[in-house]
Design a protein around this motif. Sequence first.
Motif, PDB file in Angstrom:
ATOM      1  N   UNK A  63       0.832  -1.215   0.000  1.00 30.40           N
ATOM      2  CA  UNK A  63       0.000   0.000   0.000  1.00 30.40           C
ATOM      3  C   UNK A  63       0.856   1.250   0.000  1.00 30.40           C
ATOM      4  N   UNK A  64       2.047   1.147   0.658  1.00 28.32           N
ATOM      5  CA  UNK A  64       2.911   2.314   0.723  1.00 28.32           C
ATOM      6  C   UNK A  64       3.504   2.656  -0.645  1.00 28.32           C
ATOM      7  N   UNK A  65       3.663   1.692  -1.531  1.00 27.24           N
ATOM      8  CA  UNK A  65       4.219   1.948  -2.853  1.00 27.24           C
ATOM      9  C   UNK A  65       3.146   2.341  -3.863  1.00 27.24           C
ATOM     10  N   UNK A  66       2.040   1.581  -3.959  1.00 24.92           N
ATOM     11  CA  UNK A  66       0.980   1.867  -4.939  1.00 24.92           C
ATOM     12  C   UNK A  66      -0.332   1.338  -4.390  1.00 24.92           C
ATOM     13  N   UNK A  67      -1.375   2.181  -4.392  1.00 22.60           N
ATOM     14  CA  UNK A  67      -2.658   1.799  -3.808  1.00 22.60           C
ATOM     15  C   UNK A  67      -3.730   1.517  -4.826  1.00 22.60           C
ATOM     16  N   UNK A  68      -3.475   1.677  -6.166  1.00 21.72           N
ATOM     17  CA  UNK A  68      -4.520   1.467  -7.169  1.00 21.72           C
ATOM     18  C   UNK A  68      -3.872   0.947  -8.455  1.00 21.72           C
ATOM     19  N   UNK A  69      -4.582  -0.038  -9.101  1.00 19.17           N
ATOM     20  CA  UNK A  69      -4.130  -0.600 -10.371  1.00 19.17           C
ATOM     21  C   UNK A  69      -5.309  -0.637 -11.331  1.00 19.17           C
TER      22      UNK A  69
END
Length: 1618
Positions: free
Chosen positions: A1133-1139
């Motif tokens: 979550x700290x790196x990317x929260x949406x794909x």
Amino acid sequence: MAGRGLRYQSRTLLCFILVAVWEGSFGQIHYLIPEEMEKGSFVGDVAKDLALNIKELSDNEVQIISRGMKQYFDLDSQNGHLLVNDVIDREQICHQMEKCILNFKILVKEKMKFFTAEVEIADINDNSPSFPIEELEFRIAENTGPGARFLLPEAQDPDLGTNSLLSYHLSSNKHFYLDVQTGVDGVKYAELVLETLLDREEQRLHQLILTAADKGNPIRSGTVQIRVAVTDVNDNAPVFSASLYEVNVVENIPKGSRVLTLNATDDDEGINSKIKYSFRKVSDKASKIFRLDSSTGQISVTGNLDYEDSKFHEMEVQAQDGAGLSTRAKAVIRILDANDNAPEITITPLFSKILESSPPGSAIALVNINDRDDGRNGEVTCSIPATLPFLLKKSFDNYYSLETDQDLDRESVSEYNITITATDQGTPSLSATAYFLTEILDENDNPPIFKTTAFTFQIAENNQRGDLLLNLKANDPDCGENGRIIYSIIETNIGDVLLSSYLSINSETGAVYALSSFDYEEFREIKFQVKAQDGGSPPLSSNITVTLFILDRNDNAPQILYPSVPTDGSTGVELAPHSSEPGYLVTKVVAVDADSGQNAWLSYQLLKATEPGLFTIGLHTGEIRTARPFLDKDALKQSLVVLVKDNGQPPLSASVTVTVVLADSIPEVLTDLSSISAPADPQSDLTFYLVVAVAFVSCLFFTFLLVLLAVRLHRWRTSHLCNSQSVNFTGVPVSQFVGIDGVRAFLHSYCHNGSLTTCSRKSQILFPVGSCTSTLAPQHASDKSGPLVTLDDSSIANERQISEQNCLRRKDNLWIDKHTSNSEMGENHRSQYYRIITLIWLLKMIAWEPVSGQVHYMILEETERGSFVGNVAKDLELDMDKLSNSGVHVITTGKSQYFALNMENGHLYTSEKIDREMVCGQVLKCLLKFEILVQDKMKVYTVEVEIADINDNTPRFQMEQLTFSIRETTAQGSRFLLADAVDPDVGINSIQRYELSSNKHFSLYVQTGESGVKNAGMILENSLDREEKSFHNLVLVAFDGGDPVRSGSVPICVTVLDANDNAPVFTQPIYKVSVLENVPLGFVLTTVKATDLDEGLNSEITYSFRTKSDKISQIFLMNSQTGEISVQGNLDFEEMGFFEIDVQAQDPEGLSSLAKVFVTVMDANDNAPEITLSSFFTSVPEDSQSGTLIALLRVKDKDSGENGKVSCSVPPNLPFQLQKSVDNFYTLVTDGYLDREVVEHYNLTITATDRGTPLFSTTVHLPIRILDINDNAPIFKQKFYNSYLFENNPTGTSLMTLEANDPDWGTNCTVTYSILDGNDPKVSVASFLSVNTETGVVYALRPFDYEELRELNFWVKAQDGGSPPLGSNVSVTLFILDQNDNGPQILYPAIPTDGSTGIELAPHSSEPGYLVTKVVAVDADSGQNAWLSYQLLKATEPGLFTIGLHTGEIRTARPFLDKDALKQSLVVLVKDNGQPPLSASVTVTVVLADSIPEVLTDLSSISTPADPKSDLTFYLVVAVAFVSCLFFTFLLVLLAIRLYRWRNSQLCDSGSVNFSGVPVSQFVGIDGVRAFLRSYCQEVSLTTDSRKSQIIFPIGSCTNTLTPQQTCIQEQFMSDLQ
């Protein structure tokens, strides 16, 4: 010291930092730099922006603390500039985040402040657009219509803004164009559109290039190759290269070998041109032998080809493409003959058991060899191993006789498993083996053998009668009665007593028992021989020598030798001078014990004394010494009672009274006795004649006994010689022991049981274990009873052959009926035996007649078992009455016996059901051949039986169902071959016609081949429509022509294949899913679903990511078959929260559709806390105070909220404590006292745990070493030490090694040793011993003297090297061991100072053995060094006196004569037992006198009674009379025994068979002639401190007539001391 001071300064600084109140963040600075800057590039001036002093930077008072694991920036301490520490890639750090910021803190230690700094990373166009795949392939059918769309992959660009905007274009071509569309989210995607129709024949492959470009500066682009393959439509059927395939194959071809390769071609491509080969029609046997590879068309061998079973195989093959179009061809495989049949061996046994004495040439079996091959492949040679004592001889045709070739030995080989090998002449040569087991019958040709020639064992004396002593075992390799062993003891004498009085043996088990109680003092060992004899005829035997050692027990009390007890009850008198000093040796009590070992160890004790405390006695020496000087008040006469006790269990004792008289010198009146001489007295004539008479009568009696013994030995030898040559016995042997005196009379006789039979070929004599008397219970004799027969040599020789035949009969001979009576059995066996022998020799000498005829029969298959086939006896003209005795045998070459011959009526019957198809396969004429052997007529007849076929098999198809897949576009008139049915029957019973079930699409056609086989197929009459009906079910039926008609059917399933005309469609255009970041790998996020209206291969959908970036491909995985999207990487979550993911569904023909998947990542506690050490001391002294600082550490967690709150702890059972200081800083301090000896080092575990769910923790291990201080003293391994050393040791001898341990470390544990003086202040230990200060080895500084010092006590001190030093002491005792360095010292008689000799008195009337005096000597040594022996070196009258070897007692050897001198001088030598021995001598003067001078009358109570002179003449007369009477009495007793035996023999002759020639064993005891006086010669060894007295019993007498055997019992001295 410098290091320790530095540590204390550091700890002080840390404590100051922790105690002070830290200030919060003072300010924040912001910098902006582009990505990809070189290392060392300038970022900002931190010193200026934070107003920091440059000097503070140079003193390392400013520190950068980063949150992550990597340090991207560095602070220049020279100028305060912030520099780039490593190249920064924005896409790697922040991925698709629009704003990328790196945060870190600056710590100013002096000001105790934190400053927050952030650096923003700006994007540059450093990435080119890229496609997820390098090449894209589409497969499009040539009948696909224009306008069809095909999705193309989306290009990815990690940059942001204008650097990531894309545009697409397609390379130039005439069939496709590019359509670019923009989605709802603004993302552009392209589609490939078919503009004109494709033609596979014109162009099969189209190559296109798709290009994607961004709008950055400079512009970057990426390309992907598009490969369009045009797929074919199925419109051509396969075609074989030939309609008939023929091949020749050798029958021994290995399995898996390729026989034939079929070749069919199809003008179509792809799946339409993929051809599958299969058998269309094949027999059951061929289907098991051959395998057709459906892909390559290769026909290979999977079973065994047999030229004899089938010479060729014909089969029909089929080639079919993927759409169901097919064609057929025929394959013919001819089998060539090869040598693949091994010979077959049939063994007819004549004898399964044979005597080992059988002569060479004896036949035991008849062997028949058969080979199914022809020519040289069928020519067979037969052999057996050359190492066997057998021979294989060829008789006629393929028959061999197996005979013995040499002598047999059952003990070497008891049975033979004869390997018969038959080898043909083929290439390669084949062979077969058969095994014939024959047993060798035993004959008695081996004696019993003991494992050893001699055996020894031990038993304690005073044993019980009947005790089991030992078990002897002998082995006889023979079997049966020949191997049955009888044990007996060979009679001999032990002294004057028979051995049988002491021992007996169990004749069957070999157990030896004691018949009496043994006495160690009587004899110490018994040697005897045991005989082992088998039960053969003649019997064989062997002997073993057994030695029985008798062990001693304490059953004899001590016997006091000196002072001897007078006969009148008075006590012995000893003299002690008034001037005796304390320790003066007064006398020595000498005692012996008849026992040995510790049972003979004697101890002396003073029970009673006139003046207690005046005298002492040695505990183990018996020496009586003065304890103090004599006083005037002491009585002149002292009485001492001495108790002597042995060391046995229980102990035995004896006592003696010693009288000591206080006197200074011997009276002078005895000095004149030396001049007295005895007058000569002539010997009386009467005495001379009486002596001659006694000698004559004794010699006469002794001569008579010798003659009688010689006669007995001669008879015994003659009887044994006779027994070895014949079995004629008369008389019964008797063994007796006769005791005349009635003292030790013991009757012992052997009972002999004789068993002689005509078949046993031996005489069995059983010796029972016990005696026939009532002393021991005898073993019961055999229950068998019967008359004894007397056989001579000729009778045995005549009956030998009959005995062998009868014994063979008992061994279950194969040719004799078990129910035959005993009388008939012998006659039948004998006639049958000679008949077989005659038959075997005729087979070897004459040639058999050729086949005299052939008989043919015909039966139907499946005939019941026991059905009549033919009358063989009638057809072969055999005599019915002699049929059973003619030796008629049915010989078949196969493994199965289909027919059996009835010996009663001569009819041939079936022995089991016969299946023609199993036996002959597809052969039209099935014949079974076998041979009938008639031994009586020496003829062999050939019989053949033809098996006729019946309709017993139903037609059947090889497959349970026929399946066809036909496309709906297949043209009318297409033909499809059907599988042929198989019927194992032949002729009219095989398949005749086919029928197809009624339908509107297919019709049946049947063709007849050249071999008459009918083949069926079906024709497509009307076009198929899958939408109307997708499956058609038909039934094909095959009929045979038998009576009744049999039929078989197979279902046909026709599947209509679909054409691809529909694209896949997703169920929804957008899929949304939310997922926690800590889901496990493999977790399924969602499943996308698309449908296709087509069927089969056209409806199979493949799912894939349309646009797949590197990040998406690393985290997510798409299942191409199910549409499942799962997690294969770590979500953070700290790196990317949406794909956002684009997915595509595509069918095999290339038609596809798109959908979107939105994945939202939710935060979870997935980061463990991190521990950072700021300062750490690895070692601490063990005397450190509680609260001493060990380490400073910081704890942090990347999570936030409750997940980011961390608690830190250490294990509670350790002497350390963790204290929280400021923010996330902790200090580690000591929490108790430390002890290095308990725990030398600690591996401290610090645990940091967050508060998330689930909990995460991190551990750090800190190794802490405890420094040592000197707080432990050295400790010895033992509380005290003992050491032993022989006296006269050399200077510097190493005595022992002491070792002490100190648990401290380093110099604190270095131990030094020193010697302290002992308890005795008079003895200086330092003058005797020294110790090595480092090793603890104790050395002797000078030699020791056992007589001066026997033990030395001292202390050894161990001290460590600490400050202050610590030490401990241990007690050490050194025992000095004795050596022979002192010679004997003669105490009595004492050597006078004036040079004269001592004088002793001996009365004229002294009897032989009278104690004249005793030489008393002592030896200052101990143990065996002090064992003294006495020897008479010189005497005035040799032979008049004797001296005790170990007692020193001088006794008279004979009576005194008048001619003997009144003064006798004796020189006595006293010698010890040391190595080397030392000696001393003394001269003793003996005066012959009748009374002791009156001057000593008041000093002793000893009185010598008058002893009248013995009348020699009277005793001689009595001796002559006694010997004469004894001689005549012996003659009378001997005559009476002879008369008694003669009378018994006369009585026995009238009712039983007489036995003679058996030796008689007698022992006759005559009083005074063979009386044996058993006297023991007692060798006494008494020494000081020996703690035992040993008595040695020599084997011989102690007189001069026999030399005694010198016996020396030696024991290890060191083991005695220990």
